[in-house]
Design a protein around this motif. Structure first.
Motif, PDB file in Angstrom:
ATOM      1  N   GLY A  96       0.959  -1.235   0.190  1.00 35.00           N
ATOM      2  CA  GLY A  96      -0.009   0.167   0.065  1.00 35.00           C
ATOM      3  C   GLY A  96       0.854   1.183  -0.030  1.00 35.00           C
ATOM      4  O   GLY A  96       0.430   2.196   0.509  1.00 35.00           O
TER       5      GLY A  96
ATOM      6  N   MET B 233      -4.332  -6.600  -5.197  1.00 36.30           N
ATOM      7  CA  MET B 233      -5.233  -5.872  -5.972  1.00 36.30           C
ATOM      8  C   MET B 233      -4.672  -6.080  -7.418  1.00 36.30           C
ATOM      9  O   MET B 233      -5.451  -5.920  -8.355  1.00 36.30           O
ATOM     10  CB  MET B 233      -4.788  -4.181  -5.807  1.00 36.30           C
ATOM     11  CG  MET B 233      -5.773  -3.426  -5.843  1.00 36.30           C
ATOM     12  SD  MET B 233      -5.333  -2.060  -5.175  1.00 36.30           S
ATOM     13  CE  MET B 233      -4.083  -1.239  -6.032  1.00 36.30           C
ATOM     14  N   GLU B 234      -3.300  -6.235  -7.758  1.00 40.19           N
ATOM     15  CA  GLU B 234      -2.932  -6.487  -9.064  1.00 40.19           C
ATOM     16  C   GLU B 234      -1.788  -7.489  -8.885  1.00 40.19           C
ATOM     17  O   GLU B 234      -0.873  -7.251  -8.102  1.00 40.19           O
ATOM     18  CB  GLU B 234      -2.539  -5.211  -9.505  1.00 40.19           C
ATOM     19  CG  GLU B 234      -2.553  -4.950 -10.986  1.00 40.19           C
ATOM     20  CD  GLU B 234      -2.132  -3.640 -11.475  1.00 40.19           C
ATOM     21  OE1 GLU B 234      -2.782  -2.734 -10.866  1.00 40.19           O
ATOM     22  OE2 GLU B 234      -1.298  -3.573 -12.479  1.00 40.19           O
TER      23      GLU B 234
ATOM     24  N   SER C   6      -3.781  -4.385  -1.503  1.00 39.14           N
ATOM     25  CA  SER C   6      -4.952  -2.980  -1.625  1.00 39.14           C
ATOM     26  C   SER C   6      -4.658  -2.037  -0.616  1.00 39.14           C
ATOM     27  O   SER C   6      -5.327  -0.910  -0.759  1.00 39.14           O
ATOM     28  CB  SER C   6      -6.219  -3.779  -1.418  1.00 39.14           C
ATOM     29  OG  SER C   6      -6.454  -4.403  -0.278  1.00 39.14           O
ATOM     30  N   ARG C   7      -3.940  -2.354   0.474  1.00 36.26           N
ATOM     31  CA  ARG C   7      -3.799  -1.309   1.559  1.00 36.26           C
ATOM     32  C   ARG C   7      -2.364  -1.696   2.082  1.00 36.26           C
ATOM     33  O   ARG C   7      -1.968  -2.786   2.105  1.00 36.26           O
ATOM     34  CB  ARG C   7      -5.133  -1.117   2.552  1.00 36.26           C
ATOM     35  CG  ARG C   7      -5.287  -2.442   3.312  1.00 36.26           C
ATOM     36  CD  ARG C   7      -6.185  -2.241   4.189  1.00 36.26           C
ATOM     37  NE  ARG C   7      -6.606  -3.412   4.823  1.00 36.26           N
ATOM     38  CZ  ARG C   7      -6.276  -4.064   5.983  1.00 36.26           C
ATOM     39  NH1 ARG C   7      -5.108  -3.361   6.521  1.00 36.26           N
ATOM     40  NH2 ARG C   7      -6.551  -5.000   6.376  1.00 36.26           N
TER      41      ARG C   7
END
Ligand code: UDP
Ligand code: MG
Length: 323
Positions: A43, A302-303, A68-69
């Protein structure tokens, strides 16, 4: 050819990434392994993600995983180990405080048959007196409290054989203290000492808050001794209050009945204090149980960039960095 995965947690490390990647290349290019460099971006809010993308566009052995974070260093390492495909997995920090030059020594011990090669930080250049002293006494305390041994100065710079890594990846607790988990793994373990240099660039991402959280995870995750202390302390107080009760009765029978305000106040303060303390200890464990029963995923990727199927780690012929 054997493949090596290098897992690096990244949190706002824009000034270190290219230098670090170059250093890894310089070390790995001299050896006959295929390798992948998995950066787990925890993140980041600086330019780290863009730099990782750039590195990945150029080199297929660089594989960024974007969380994602900010989930914390220990979770980021876990995510990297979950995705690593190598026959051996090395976890290390991306700020050059875990010297890439030590990698051949770790691999050498692995080739000699050790499944876990743990590094021990002998000293850290430029580290504060506060961090040094708290770390020293923390490890003494932790080892006195828990059944498994965690080496003082133990760091998250280590090599795990595929089998040991798979075993470690089965530990899915949320409040993670990986050093402690590795201590409980077993397998054949070796230690290597090193002196950590100062960070190449940037400042430490480990705030006192994050450090305290990790310290608590180490104690509460590996020991029920605090619960036991609570029990003994509670018993001691109960005994003490019985004696006090006897004393009060005797005084009453002797006719020395005093207003007793002081005694009452002392008792109330003492016992409510102890009770609150014990409730706090219970609360810590209950909180942890609560987190575990929710059973949320440890992280969300996320990716994912790069190929994470086994045997796809590729050795490249040349590297050009810092254009
Ligand atoms: N790190 C992370 N998430 C965090 C904090 C740190 O992924 O929430 C990474 C950081 O980018 C670095 C490594 O963990 O690669 C070690 O952090 P740092 O160097 O700040 O810790 P220190 O060496 O000061 O203990
Ligand atoms: Mg560091």
């Amino acid at each position: 050819m054997k493949t090596i995965s290098i897992v690096v947690p990244v949190y706002n490390e824009e000034a270190n990434l290219e230098h670090f990647t170059q250093a890894i290349y310089d070390v790995m290019a001299k050896m006959s392994y295929e390798y992948e460099l998995i950066f787990v971006d925890d993140g980041s809010r600086d330019g780290s993600r863009a730099i990782l993308q750039k590195l990945q566009d150029k080199y297929d052995w660089v594989k960024p995983l974007l969380l994602s974070r900010n989930c914390g260093h220990q979770i980021a390492i876990t995510c990297g180990m979950d995705h690593a495909t190598g026959d051996a997995v090395i976890t290390m920090d991306g700020d050059m405080q875990h010297p890439p030059a030590l990698i051949p020594t770790l691999l050498d011990l692995w080739e000699k048959g050790y499944d876990v090669v743990q590094t021990i930080r002998e000293a850290t250049e430029g580290v504060s007196w506060f961090k040094k002293t708290t770390s020293k006494y923390y490890y003494r305390f932790l080892n006195a409290m828990s059944e498994t041994e965690v080496y003082p100065g133990g760091s998250d710079f280590r090599l795990l054989d595929r089998q040991a890594c798979d075993a470690l990846c089965q530990y899915r607790e949320h409040d993670r203290f990986i050093r402690g988990m590795v201590g409980t793994l077993g397998f054949s373990q070796a230690q290597v000492s090193f002196t950590a240099p100062e960070r190449f660039a940037g400042t430490s991402k480990f705030s006192v808050k994050k450090m305290s959280k990790l310290a608590m995870d180490g104690i509460l995750g590996y020991s029920v001794v605090p619960l036991r202390i609570a029990f003994y302390l509670g018993s001691l107080c109960a005994l003490f209050s019985l004696l006090l009760f006897a004393h009060v009765i005797v005084e009453y029978l002797l006719g020395n009945v005093l207003p007793g305000w002081t005694t009452i106040m002392v008792c109330v303060a003492l016992f409510s204090g102890v009770q609150l303390m014990l409730m706090g200890v219970m609360g810590e464990y209950v909180g942890r149980i609560f987190k575990e029963v929710k059973n949320r995923p440890l992280y969300m990727v996320m990716e994912k960039r790069g190929d994470y199927t086994h045997g796809k780690a590729r050795k490249v012929e040349k590297v050009e960095l810092g254009e």
